[in-house]
Design a protein around this motif. Structure first.
Motif, PDB file in Angstrom:
ATOM      1  N   ASP A   1      45.688  78.503  57.287  1.00 32.78           N
ATOM      2  CA  ASP A   1      45.364  78.393  56.109  1.00 32.78           C
ATOM      3  C   ASP A   1      46.486  79.837  55.660  1.00 32.78           C
ATOM      4  OD1 ASP A   1      44.101  78.454  53.177  1.00 32.78           O
ATOM      5  OD2 ASP A   1      45.240  76.862  53.675  1.00 32.78           O
TER       6      ASP A   1
ATOM      7  N   VAL B   1      50.769  78.405  56.096  1.00 26.17           N
ATOM      8  CA  VAL B   1      50.980  77.009  54.750  1.00 26.17           C
ATOM      9  C   VAL B   1      50.636  79.042  54.118  1.00 26.17           C
ATOM     10  CG1 VAL B   1      49.577  76.322  53.070  1.00 26.17           C
ATOM     11  CG2 VAL B   1      49.357  76.314  55.437  1.00 26.17           C
ATOM     12  N   ASP B   2      50.145  80.301  54.028  1.00 32.68           N
ATOM     13  CA  ASP B   2      50.777  80.852  52.924  1.00 32.68           C
ATOM     14  C   ASP B   2      51.673  81.634  53.428  1.00 32.68           C
ATOM     15  OD1 ASP B   2      48.530  83.962  51.716  1.00 32.68           O
ATOM     16  OD2 ASP B   2      49.497  82.338  50.244  1.00 32.68           O
TER      17      ASP B   2
ATOM     18  N   VAL C   1      54.801  80.523  51.556  1.00 33.52           N
ATOM     19  CA  VAL C   1      54.809  80.877  49.933  1.00 33.52           C
ATOM     20  C   VAL C   1      55.022  81.854  50.475  1.00 33.52           C
ATOM     21  CG1 VAL C   1      53.699  81.689  48.297  1.00 33.52           C
ATOM     22  CG2 VAL C   1      52.984  79.349  49.842  1.00 33.52           C
TER      23      VAL C   1
ATOM     24  N   LYS D   1      51.801  87.199  42.517  1.00 31.86           N
ATOM     25  CA  LYS D   1      51.639  85.515  43.363  1.00 31.86           C
ATOM     26  C   LYS D   1      51.452  84.366  42.577  1.00 31.86           C
ATOM     27  CE  LYS D   1      50.293  83.882  47.304  1.00 31.86           C
ATOM     28  NZ  LYS D   1      49.596  84.306  48.543  1.00 31.86           N
TER      29      LYS D   1
ATOM     30  N   TYR E   1      53.833  81.807  41.205  1.00 22.36           N
ATOM     31  CA  TYR E   1      53.731  80.726  42.025  1.00 22.36           C
ATOM     32  C   TYR E   1      53.175  78.806  40.392  1.00 22.36           C
ATOM     33  CZ  TYR E   1      52.067  78.047  46.436  1.00 22.36           C
ATOM     34  OH  TYR E   1      51.990  76.543  46.938  1.00 22.36           O
TER      35      TYR E   1
ATOM     36  N   HIS F   1      47.968  75.291  47.093  1.00 21.23           N
ATOM     37  CA  HIS F   1      46.870  76.259  47.420  1.00 21.23           C
ATOM     38  C   HIS F   1      46.566  77.823  47.252  1.00 21.23           C
ATOM     39  CE1 HIS F   1      46.182  75.079  51.449  1.00 21.23           C
ATOM     40  NE2 HIS F   1      44.738  76.425  51.150  1.00 21.23           N
ATOM     41  N   THR F   2      47.922  78.215  48.218  1.00 26.45           N
ATOM     42  CA  THR F   2      46.756  79.536  48.465  1.00 26.45           C
ATOM     43  C   THR F   2      47.333  80.946  47.476  1.00 26.45           C
ATOM     44  OG1 THR F   2      49.580  79.189  48.874  1.00 26.45           O
ATOM     45  CG2 THR F   2      47.731  79.285  50.799  1.00 26.45           C
TER      46      THR F   2
END
Lengths: 359, 360
Positions: A298, A302-303, A306, B172, B176, B241-242
């Protein structure tokens, strides 16, 4: 399915309780075992019997736990049964009430536990005879290990000063009876353990007080065994239950008190079939590693995506930014290119209108 | 027109007050703070406590058992586009409003910033105004404005009063969430223009569109998705969700409490109020995906939470899990499930808010 799980729990915990040496651990596994009985009852459709056993179990298990607390207090916080013995003489009231609790849990009439356990076994027999046998074996073991506990704690030789030199700061201890504030609850619970069976005696429908009280909730789904062989012969089954309980007690007495047979307490039972250790090792080892991996995924993957998107946009923007060089001559060049392109578009449109598709 | 339900006229625009009072408080604190530092906290507290008291009164005066919006307040704002200042409360938003009304005074009274109190409390109150507005807004444009207003104070709160990596976390969070909302903006404009065909007028009014306009299946699905993206980021739904662990860890205590307690609920509230209310068939169509994401979020969030070494990060991941439950309940679309989701919104707000207060 529920009945099988309940029976398995009851048997598992009963076998483990046989080999425990801490006074409270025996009672703890005993509780697990009795709860297995309750679920065995539920799985066999005997909701009233399950609740009945829950209530009587509350009485005698609370009695036994408080009694053991009284023993621990009187023994100056010693919990190992191997260092107890003959406490009946020093702690008479604790001993007497504990014995009542013992008889109740072992399933000796007329104490409360007998009636509830018998009710459960009746329904279990009507449902599945294999599980009934498991239930009987568990009842036998229950009587066995509880008698073992009573003998080790209250009867036999006084072992509390046997290794007093190893006790360290303790030295010699003199057990004593507990104060009234501890004894009065024991007496109350003992009375309840004796009389508790009265709420659902099997002798006649009129005496089924608990069943009538619970009827609005459970009547629809309660298993009906009125026509089964078990119900027709319920007094025979009652007798079987008594025989099993008494024989459990007698076998235990002959092993632990009269020393007629060898004590059998294999290590694996004391380790609770290593179940707890196995769970801890799985959760602590591969379990924790997997969870760590997921947390890492995660935070990084996942991050990472992003942040990657952010980085991508930054780099694209960085490249596109270079168009804005502030160098006017480049702008003039681009303007001239654009002018030529527009001119070419219009000229080509005019002269190729028949064949080309730019129109 | 200002009216309460059942024809009785309430002469006090309570919902507008709930939004405007914190706003006024914010301006007052910002202006007076430099010259009268001893009044900063008192001023902030007065404003938020009054708002809280009004929200509690609202709780008492609300007539339960009546469908539809109560205490509706509607004033025309931009008439060419049919945008109005339209506020209303119903069973779903009522408890969120009360939660906001209670949580903000507690945060203001209990947690002190270490520096720049003026700006801190001014941003806090502006945040409260924005949150109240988004829970009460019944106009698509107004909702969008309020939704975005919330981002700015939060950015400054995290960036100005947070911990080591506060700027990264704040940026962020801001980018986001705003990226998600960009999709929602497109969705809102598309909704309005599509609704214009049915209604004949351009209007941003939620109630009129929801009750008057019908969308073709395809259009409704795309529109739902556009709204859902924004709310999925806000909730936050796996895998969007990050931003939450970083935002929670780096935010100051008060910021974390509000973020976990109230801001996350804006996403779930949005799902109910805009996703399901406007596009019910599309919501049904989207259920499998949302269920899957919600359940993944629950389990994944819990597993990730187990091994965290940073306690705030742990609570952040657990929030992901709990909000997953709320989304699960919302999209189960039975009365009990939605009620459960609404209750969970409040209970999670209170309990996680309390957990973060531990650091004060």
């Amino acid at each position: 399915m529920i009945a099988v799980v309940g029976a398995a729990t009851a048997l598992y915990a009963a076998t483990v309780a046989v080999a425990q040496n801490d006074i409270k651990k025996v009672l703890a596994y005993s509780t697990v075992s009795q709860l297995g009985f309750m679920f065995l009852a539920i799985g066999s459709g005997a909701y009233v019997a399950a609740i009945f056993h829950m209530i009587t179990h509350a009485f005698f298990k609370a009695l036994l736990f408080l009694g053991s607390g009284s023993v621990i207090h009187g023994m100056h916080h010693e919990q190992d049964m191997r260092r107890m013995g003959a406490l009946r003489k020093v702690m008479p009231i604790t001993g007497f009430t504990f014995i009542i609790g013992w008889l109740a849990i072992a399933g000796v009439p007329p104490f409360a536990g007998f009636w509830s356990k018998d009710e459960i076994l009746l329904y279990v027999y009507a449902n599945n005879r294999g599980l009934y046998v498991v239930g009987l074996v568990t009842a036998l073991l229950t009587a066995y290990y509880m008698t073992r506990q009573v003998i080790m704690v209250f009867y036999g030789k006084a072992r509390w000063n046997d290794n007093s030199a190893e006790h360290g700061a303790h030295g010699e201890i003199t057990p004593h009876e507990s104060p009234r504030v501890m004894l009065i609850p024991l007496i109350v619970l003992a009375v309840l353990s004796i009389l508790g069976g009265a709420m659902q005696l099997p002798f006649s429908k009129d005496l089924h007080f608990l069943e009538h009280w619970l009827a609005p909730v459970v009547e629809e789904s309660e298993a009906y065994i009125g026509k089964s062989w078990a119900y027709q012969n319920k007094y025979l089954l009652l007798l079987v239950a008594i025989v099993v309980a008494v024989s459990g007690i007698l076998i235990s007495i002959s092993v632990y008190s009269k020393s007629k047979f060898k004590v059998i307490e294999p290590k694996i039972l004391e380790q609770a079939w290593n179940y707890d250790r196995a769970v801890s090792r799985v959760v602590g080892g591969p379990g924790a590693a997997t969870f760590n991996l997921i947390a890492w995924i995660d935070a990084n993957i996942v991050d990472g995506i992003v942040n990657g998107v952010g980085e991508l946009i930054r780099s694209i923007a960085g490249s596109v930014r270079r168009v804005q060089s502030g160098f006017v001559r480049t702008y003039a060049l681009l303007i001239s290119f654009g002018a030529v392109a527009i001119l070419a578009w219009f000229l080509l449109r005019e002269f190729c209108c028949d064949r080309c598709s730019l129109r | 027109m200002i009216a309460a339900a059942s024809g009785e006229v309430l002469n006090f625009p309570i919902l507008s007050a709930l939004v405007i009072l914190p706003l006024i408080g914010s301006i007052v604190v910002a202006l007076l703070g430099k010259s009268r530092p001893e009044w900063i906290k008192l001023g902030a507290l007065t404003s938020s406590v009054t708002t809280g008291a009004l929200s509690l009164w609202l709780l008492g005066a609300f007539k339960s058992g009546e469908a539809g919006f109560q205490f509706v307040s509607q004033h025309l704002w931009i008439s060419q586009w049919g945008i109005s200042w339209h506020l209303g409360v119903d069973g779903i938003s009522l408890f969120l409003v009360v939660l906001t009304g209670i949580l903000f005074p507690l945060v203001i009274v209990g947690i002190d910033p270490h520096h720049n109190e003026t700006s801190y409390f001014a941003w806090m109150l502006l945040l409260q105004a924005g949150v109240m507005g988004s829970f009460l807004a019944l106009d698509l444009f107004l909702f969008f404005v309020m939704f975005e207003i919330v981002l700015v104070p939060m950015y400054f709160l995290i960036g100005g009063w947070g911990y080591d990596q506060r700027v990264y976390a704040a940026t962020k969070f801001f980018l986001y969430t705003m990226a998600g909302s960009a999709f929602m903006l497109v969705g809102i404009i598309a909704t309005v223009s599509l609704a214009q065909r049915d209604l004949g007028v351009v209007t941003f009014d939620l109630v009129r569109i929801a009750e008057g306009a019908s969308f073709s299946t395809n259009a409704a699905r795309w529109l739902f998705v556009s709204f859902a993206i924004a709310f999925a980021v806000k909730v936050p739904l796996f895998p969007f969700h990050t931003w939450l662990p970083d935002a929670h860890t780096q935010a100051p205590t008060g910021g974390s409490v509000i973020l976990a307690g109230v801001l996350l609920k804006m996403g779930t509230y949005g799902f109910l109020r805009f996703g399901v209310y406007l596009f019910p068939q599309a919501a049904m169509w989207a259920r499998p995906v949302l269920f899957t994401l919600a359940v993944i979020g629950i389990i994944y969030g819990a597993i990730a939470a187990t091994m965290q070494r940073d306690l705030k990060r742990l609570v952040a991941y657990s929030s992901v899990a709990h909000l997953g439950f709320i989304v699960l309940g919302t999209f189960a679309l039975t009365s009990q499930a939605v009620t459960g989701a609404a209750i969970q919104m409040v209970s999670h707000g209170v309990s996680t808010g309390a957990l973060f207060c531990w650091w004060a």
